[in-house]
Design an enzyme around this catalytic site. Structure first.
Site, PDB file in Angstrom:
ATOM      1  N   VAL A   1      49.187  26.181  28.832  1.00 35.63           N
ATOM      2  CA  VAL A   1      49.173  27.631  28.588  1.00 35.63           C
ATOM      3  C   VAL A   1      48.175  27.950  27.485  1.00 35.63           C
ATOM      4  CG1 VAL A   1      50.567  29.650  28.020  1.00 35.63           C
ATOM      5  CG2 VAL A   1      51.623  27.704  29.199  1.00 35.63           C
TER       6      VAL A   1
ATOM      7  N   SER B   1      49.550  23.949  22.608  1.00 38.09           N
ATOM      8  CA  SER B   1      48.888  23.810  23.907  1.00 38.09           C
ATOM      9  C   SER B   1      47.415  24.199  23.816  1.00 38.09           C
ATOM     10  CB  SER B   1      49.595  24.657  24.974  1.00 38.09           C
ATOM     11  OG  SER B   1      49.560  26.031  24.639  1.00 38.09           O
TER      12      SER B   1
ATOM     13  N   LYS C   1      61.476  16.728  28.112  1.00 44.94           N
ATOM     14  CA  LYS C   1      61.473  17.760  29.157  1.00 44.94           C
ATOM     15  C   LYS C   1      62.123  17.258  30.448  1.00 44.94           C
ATOM     16  CE  LYS C   1      59.840  21.730  27.839  1.00 44.94           C
ATOM     17  NZ  LYS C   1      60.706  22.933  27.938  1.00 44.94           N
TER      18      LYS C   1
ATOM     19  N   ALA D   1      63.157  27.880  24.249  1.00 44.42           N
ATOM     20  CA  ALA D   1      63.214  27.002  23.073  1.00 44.42           C
ATOM     21  C   ALA D   1      63.275  25.538  23.482  1.00 44.42           C
ATOM     22  CB  ALA D   1      64.432  27.350  22.222  1.00 44.42           C
TER      23      ALA D   1
END
Length: 358
Positions: free
Chosen positions: A212, A224, A186, A94
């Site tokens: 991905v 993505s 991130k 998550a």
């Protein structure tokens, strides 16, 4: 079949069937990871923010008594305590998915207080729940290639990009390139997670996902895949994100959804796994990506996007290296052709691509 047999062998040697928690189970990676774990015979605790919004997944996950669903929110302290109780490991998938924000004034303060702080605090809340559980042996954190850069401190392209090639925080704040909010979130969340893990004796492993793509279980086309296929759709914001990725890395690195989920499980169970691991099947220049897309799905939008490849092109693209992961024994099963073919096939079923030749 090989993965299933390997997982069954691990469970037979290790005793009772392992129980794993997956956070963010309704997302692209999270939903596929839950499905993969169930197919391999594991017991799964899946966390979702809003159970009402994932009813379509229930039909996919039904037919087993090895799945338990928990409502949990990164913004709510203690909400993961019940979900991780009795689990052998936790996959922390998550994460907020904001790429950019439309705030003009005090943007740094807004991003810090509304995106970064909640992401960090939510991850720390989860790690605290793991400590309380007394059962969690390892946490696998889903990181992103956005935390890396293909350029060195002198602005030169690196021949090889490995796990040490982190994007400087100051550069992200200063340039605010497209997608910068996600990059910053991130970077800072992973940094905080490792710091807390070291201070509290938690076995934390990070898997750095590249772009991905492939099939998906979600209601909507995953972000993505939308970015990857933006040369076909012509979406200007997504094209800017793709261009920013190319500018930072010198190429577009890809991995199939099946491989990234297999890598998560592989790192959870490998005794010698430690630190950060890039998971990349192959990388290619924008021009090569355009060629692959054109061969699979020709349309006029693609030609209008060719300008993107000139500004930041690396003549000899950096290798986005998964050597550390491969040296541990992991092998990717899918290459670029598979990834793009399946991403386009599934996206077509959602009506998210223009007609062929348009």
């Amino acid at each position: 079949m090989e993965d299933l047999e390997r997982s069954q062998a691990v469970m037979e040697v290790g005793g009772p069937t392992p129980t794993y928690c997956v956070t963010g189970a309704t997302g692209y990676i999270g939903s596929w990871l839950v499905n993969t774990l169930l197919q391999r015979g594991y017991i799964v605790h899946a966390t979702v923010r809003d159970p009402a919004k994932c009813l379509h997944l229930f039909s996919i996950w039904t037919g087993t008594d090895r799945l338990r669903l928990f409502r949990a929110d990164l913004k709510e302290e203690g909400s993961f305590n019940e979900a991780v109780l009795g689990c052998d490991g936790v996959f922390h998938v998550a994460a907020p998915m904001e790429f950019n924000v439309a705030v003009e004034k005090n943007i740094e303060n807004y991003v810090q207080s509304n995106i970064i702080d909640p992401a960090i605090n939510g991850t720390l809340n989860l790690l605290k729940a793991c400590l309380k559980s007394k059962s969690v042996r390892r946490v696998v954190f889903t990181s992103s290639v956005s935390t890396l850069t293909g350029m060195d401190s002198n602005g030169k392209w690196r021949p090889v990009v490995d796990e040490t090639c982190q994007t400087p925080l100051g550069q992200v704040w200063n340039t605010k390139a497209s997608g910068w909010v996600y990059v910053l979130s991130k970077l800072l969340t992973e940094e905080a997670a490792f710091r807390f893990a070291v201070e509290n004796g938690i076995d934390l492993v990070s898997i750095i996902t590249t772009t991905v793509a492939g099939p998906f279980l979600t209601c909507n086309v995953p972000s993505s895949i939308q970015v990857l296929l933006s040369p076909l759709t012509g979406d200007p914001e997504l094209l800017r994100i793709l261009s920013a990725v190319n500018a930072r890395m010198g190429s577009i690195a890809l991995v199939h959804i099946e491989d990234i989920c297999s890598a998560h499980i592989f790192l959870m169970e490998h005794a010698k796994a430690s630190g950060r691991y890039i998971c990349c099947a192959q990388s290619c220049t924008l021009s090569k990506l355009f060629d692959h897309l054109a061969q699979e799905y020709p349309c006029s939008n693609l030609q209008s996007c060719r300008f993107m490849e000139d500004e930041h092109q690396n003549e000899v693209p950096s290798e986005i290296s998964s050597k550390k992961l491969r040296d541990l024994g992991f092998n990717h099963k899918h290459g670029i052709e598979d990834i793009i073919h399946e991403a386009i096939t599934y996206s077509l079923s959602y009506g998210s691509l223009p007609p062929v030749g348009s």
